[in-house]
Design a protein around this motif. Structure first.
Motif, mmCIF file in Angstrom:
data_model
loop_
_atom_site.group_PDB
_atom_site.id
_atom_site.type_symbol
_atom_site.label_atom_id
_atom_site.label_comp_id
_atom_site.label_asym_id
_atom_site.label_seq_id
_atom_site.Cartn_x
_atom_site.Cartn_y
_atom_site.Cartn_z
ATOM 1 N N PRO A 290 0.822 -1.214 0.000
ATOM 2 C CA PRO A 290 0.000 0.000 0.000
ATOM 3 C C PRO A 290 0.858 1.268 0.000
ATOM 4 O O PRO A 290 2.023 1.250 0.403
ATOM 5 C CB PRO A 290 -0.788 -0.114 1.309
ATOM 6 C CG PRO A 290 0.069 -0.948 2.199
ATOM 7 C CD PRO A 290 0.815 -1.898 1.302
ATOM 8 N N VAL A 291 0.241 2.347 -0.466
ATOM 9 C CA VAL A 291 0.860 3.677 -0.431
ATOM 10 C C VAL A 291 -0.104 4.612 0.289
ATOM 11 O O VAL A 291 -1.281 4.702 -0.065
ATOM 12 C CB VAL A 291 1.162 4.195 -1.844
ATOM 13 C CG1 VAL A 291 1.590 5.658 -1.797
ATOM 14 C CG2 VAL A 291 2.243 3.348 -2.502
ATOM 15 N N THR A 292 0.414 5.309 1.301
ATOM 16 C CA THR A 292 -0.397 6.253 2.071
ATOM 17 C C THR A 292 0.340 7.579 2.165
ATOM 18 O O THR A 292 1.508 7.611 2.572
ATOM 19 C CB THR A 292 -0.670 5.717 3.484
ATOM 20 O OG1 THR A 292 -1.345 4.456 3.387
ATOM 21 C CG2 THR A 292 -1.530 6.691 4.272
ATOM 22 N N ASN A 293 -0.340 8.654 1.755
ATOM 23 C CA ASN A 293 0.255 9.988 1.815
ATOM 24 C C ASN A 293 1.629 10.045 1.144
ATOM 25 O O ASN A 293 2.571 10.660 1.654
ATOM 26 C CB ASN A 293 0.372 10.467 3.257
ATOM 27 C CG ASN A 293 -0.977 10.601 3.936
ATOM 28 O OD1 ASN A 293 -1.951 11.010 3.304
ATOM 29 N ND2 ASN A 293 -1.038 10.254 5.220
ATOM 30 N N GLY A 294 1.727 9.393 -0.017
ATOM 31 C CA GLY A 294 2.971 9.423 -0.788
ATOM 32 C C GLY A 294 4.069 8.550 -0.246
ATOM 33 O O GLY A 294 5.230 8.697 -0.655
ATOM 34 N N ALA A 295 3.772 7.621 0.661
ATOM 35 C CA ALA A 295 4.789 6.761 1.261
ATOM 36 C C ALA A 295 4.453 5.299 1.052
ATOM 37 O O ALA A 295 3.289 4.887 1.156
ATOM 38 C CB ALA A 295 4.925 7.050 2.754
ATOM 39 N N LEU A 296 5.473 4.482 0.769
ATOM 40 C CA LEU A 296 5.309 3.030 0.767
ATOM 41 C C LEU A 296 5.122 2.576 2.204
ATOM 42 O O LEU A 296 5.897 2.957 3.094
ATOM 43 C CB LEU A 296 6.554 2.361 0.185
ATOM 44 C CG LEU A 296 6.856 2.592 -1.304
ATOM 45 C CD1 LEU A 296 8.263 2.119 -1.615
ATOM 46 C CD2 LEU A 296 5.839 1.866 -2.174
ATOM 47 N N VAL A 297 4.098 1.763 2.459
ATOM 48 C CA VAL A 297 3.845 1.228 3.798
ATOM 49 C C VAL A 297 4.252 -0.243 3.767
ATOM 50 O O VAL A 297 3.603 -1.066 3.124
ATOM 51 C CB VAL A 297 2.374 1.395 4.203
ATOM 52 C CG1 VAL A 297 2.160 0.866 5.612
ATOM 53 C CG2 VAL A 297 1.966 2.864 4.116
ATOM 54 N N LEU A 298 5.340 -0.587 4.483
ATOM 55 C CA LEU A 298 5.982 -1.892 4.353
ATOM 56 C C LEU A 298 5.819 -2.714 5.623
ATOM 57 O O LEU A 298 5.914 -2.194 6.745
ATOM 58 C CB LEU A 298 7.469 -1.699 4.045
ATOM 59 C CG LEU A 298 7.772 -0.760 2.854
ATOM 60 C CD1 LEU A 298 9.263 -0.502 2.749
ATOM 61 C CD2 LEU A 298 7.230 -1.358 1.560
ATOM 62 N N ASN A 299 5.621 -4.041 5.435
ATOM 63 C CA ASN A 299 5.338 -4.914 6.579
ATOM 64 C C ASN A 299 6.588 -5.444 7.264
ATOM 65 O O ASN A 299 6.500 -6.129 8.293
ATOM 66 C CB ASN A 299 4.431 -6.072 6.157
ATOM 67 C CG ASN A 299 5.070 -6.942 5.068
ATOM 68 O OD1 ASN A 299 6.268 -6.864 4.797
ATOM 69 N ND2 ASN A 299 4.237 -7.763 4.424
ATOM 70 N N GLY A 300 7.773 -5.192 6.696
ATOM 71 C CA GLY A 300 9.009 -5.620 7.347
ATOM 72 C C GLY A 300 9.378 -7.057 7.117
ATOM 73 O O GLY A 300 10.320 -7.565 7.737
ATOM 74 N N SER A 301 8.669 -7.741 6.205
ATOM 75 C CA SER A 301 8.986 -9.150 5.965
ATOM 76 C C SER A 301 8.984 -9.532 4.492
ATOM 77 O O SER A 301 9.793 -10.361 4.071
ATOM 78 C CB SER A 301 8.013 -10.047 6.730
ATOM 79 O OG SER A 301 6.672 -9.773 6.350
ATOM 80 N N THR A 302 8.082 -8.947 3.708
ATOM 81 C CA THR A 302 7.990 -9.334 2.292
ATOM 82 C C THR A 302 7.885 -8.148 1.347
ATOM 83 O O THR A 302 8.149 -8.289 0.151
ATOM 84 C CB THR A 302 6.762 -10.232 2.061
ATOM 85 O OG1 THR A 302 5.571 -9.522 2.438
ATOM 86 C CG2 THR A 302 6.869 -11.529 2.852
ATOM 87 N N GLN A 303 7.502 -6.990 1.829
ATOM 88 C CA GLN A 303 7.199 -5.867 0.942
ATOM 89 C C GLN A 303 8.407 -4.942 0.776
ATOM 90 O O GLN A 303 9.124 -4.658 1.731
ATOM 91 C CB GLN A 303 6.016 -5.085 1.488
ATOM 92 C CG GLN A 303 4.720 -5.880 1.475
ATOM 93 C CD GLN A 303 3.599 -5.180 2.211
ATOM 94 O OE1 GLN A 303 3.832 -4.395 3.122
ATOM 95 N NE2 GLN A 303 2.364 -5.466 1.816
ATOM 96 N N ALA A 304 8.589 -4.472 -0.473
ATOM 97 C CA ALA A 304 9.696 -3.580 -0.813
ATOM 98 C C ALA A 304 9.436 -3.038 -2.213
ATOM 99 O O ALA A 304 8.370 -3.270 -2.801
ATOM 100 C CB ALA A 304 11.030 -4.316 -0.746
#
Length: 489
Positions: A290-304
């Motif tokens: 997901p992207v919120t307010n122009g930022a990538l929101v990452l789960n710390g395990s699979t997302q990048a």
């Protein structure tokens, strides 16, 4: 000239060439900052003395020059020479004499590396007396000819650099020659690559080409890509002077000029995000990120997210920045020593460079919401340098613990001229610059993960935005503040 003996008799007429040493200033300097017409030789203000360049049909000068945004005399985006289909630019007369001491330098950005391409060549009758060239898959090299007769190919001396030339990145290349020592030297990004002995170089009495070299009496090795800030001197510049030229300092400010190499707009629909620098390095996020307010929101395990890299020449000076917001709740579960990368460039087996957070422990303190309750907080520091799994990579470290659950602008600077790295938190430099040995990047540029021991890991839990890279090393707190925090930079 004629010789006269003691009784007044004249001998036969002989032709003698005199090689005249010029002063320390460039005898030719081409910025390609004109919108049209000839490329003006800016080494002099006297039109009668200028050695302007003529551009072949189809050559362009887009606003994508190495100086980036130019403030004076009129604010504008710098221009560069763009060559695509066998074009080049040439002077009306020789730019310098290859039999005397000389230095020639410029910035080059290859579009591809599938052939042999020359940044420039100062021509003799059949060959270039000197040429700066990169062959497919090989480093930048300096070639000098000692035989200008037809078929004299065997008399070309070659000096090669250390690392393969890369496409899509600005690289500074310089070649020098000393007539007193017969030593020719090659520099890439201000760093000496080696030297060779060249005796009796040919007289290069023809024109100079930018984007080509002469072979067997014909112009060849036409370069696809951009060339900018070409200079020629009729003396050998020292290693320190070549470094100074490669730093591209703005005389008005005393600070290096930086050119935006990549910048991503996260306000559009993903998972692919446009590179707003115009250099075509789209950033692609993991499916479902997901992207919120122009930022990538990452789960710390699979997302990048990744982009085709390298985006800058990692052996040269560059600046990288991103805003990171660490997710404390997810960091609590990570072991001490865990490294969460904000942004970095991989190599074939590990990391070329990176910005990251390293967890050092946890602490408990009263909750800001309810002082009767205690909360656990992750502790750690910010780093800029080489990310390694065992922590052996060199890095510059933040002076204070990293803030959690709030956005922090991180900026890393690699200065190729003095071989150091510096970390800025906000616009404040941390500690002192640290000595750093560069590694050439290959493969993806990554946001939110790192590549160590030939595998992806080091996933960051939290948010990342404002990712940008520049060619060139920002000098100090003031330049970081003015550039990183300036809207649209």
């Amino acid at each position: 000239m004629k010789a006269k003996d003691s009784v007044g008799r004249w001998g036969a007429t002989k032709m003698v060439d005199f090689v005249v040493k010029e002063g320390p200033d460039p005898i030719g300097y081409w910025t390609f900052d004109e919108a049209s017409g000839q490329a003006i030789d800016t080494s002099t203000t006297d039109p009668a003395l200028r050695n302007n360049l003529y551009l072949a049909a189809g050559a362009q000068r887009p606003a994508t020059g190495r100086r980036g945004w130019v403030q004076t005399p009129n604010p504008h985006e710098d221009r560069a020479l763009q060559l695509t289909n066998g074009q080049y630019a040439n002077s009306a007369k020789p730019a310098f004499d290859t039999r005397a001491s000389f230095t020639v330098a410029g910035w080059v950005r290859l579009d591809r590396t599938d052939g042999t391409f020359s940044m420039l060549g100062q021509s003799g009758k059949n060959f270039s007396g000197v040429a700066i060239t990169a062959a497919a898959g090989e480093p930048w090299s300096m070639k000098m000819a000692t035989d200008d007769t037809a078929g004299g190919n065997g008399a070309i001396r070659r000096l090669s650099g250390r690392n393969p030339a890369q496409a899509g990145v600005w690289t500074h290349v310089a070649a020098t020659y000393s007539e007193s020592t017969d030593l020719a030297k090659l520099y890439v990004n201000g760093q000496l690559q080696g030297q060779m002995t060249v005796t009796n170089p040919i007289a290069s009495t023809g024109v100079m080409a930018v984007g080509a070299a002469k072979q067997s009496a014909a112009w060849s090795e036409q370069l696809p890509g951009r060339i900018d800030e070409v200079k020629a001197w009729q003396d050998e510049k020292s290693a320190e002077e070549v470094k100074q030229d490669s730093s591209l300092v703005d005389p008005a400010t005393g600070k290096p000029r930086v050119d935006l190499a990549a910048s991503w707009n996260l306000t559009t629909a993903g998972p692919a995000y446009t590179d707003t620098s115009g250099n075509g390095r789209a950033l692609t996020a993991t499916a479902g990120t997901p992207v919120t307010n122009g930022a990538l929101v990452l789960n710390g395990s699979t997302q990048a997210a990744t982009a085709a890299g390298p985006v800058v020449d990692d052996t040269g000076s560059f600046t990288v920045t991103a805003e990171a917001k660490l997710d404390n709740a997810r960091l609590i579960d990570k072991p001490n020593g865990y490294k969460a990368q904000v942004m970095g460039q991989r190599t074939a087996t590990g990391s070329s460079w990176g910005l990251w957070f390293e967890k050092t422990g946890t602490r408990t303190e009263p909750s800001e919401i309810d002082p009767t309750e205690w909360v656990t907080l992750a502790e750690g520091t910010w780093h800029f340098g080489r990310l390694t799994a065992d922590g052996s990579g060199t890095s510059a470290v933040s002076d204070s613990p990293a803030a959690l659950n709030t956005g922090v602008q991180l900026t890393g600077v690699h200065n190729a001229q003095d071989g150091t790295i510096t970390l800025y938190v906000g616009a404040v430099g941390q500690a002192q610059p640290k000595a750093y040995a560069t590694t050439v990047g290959t493969g993806d540029l990554a946001v939110g993960k790192g590549f160590t021991n030939s595998a992806w890991g080091n996933f960051l839990p939290g948010e990342i935005k404002g990712m940008r890279l520049w060619s060139g090393a920002m000098k100090d707190n003031e330049q970081v503040s003015d550039t990183v925090f300036r809207a649209g930079s």
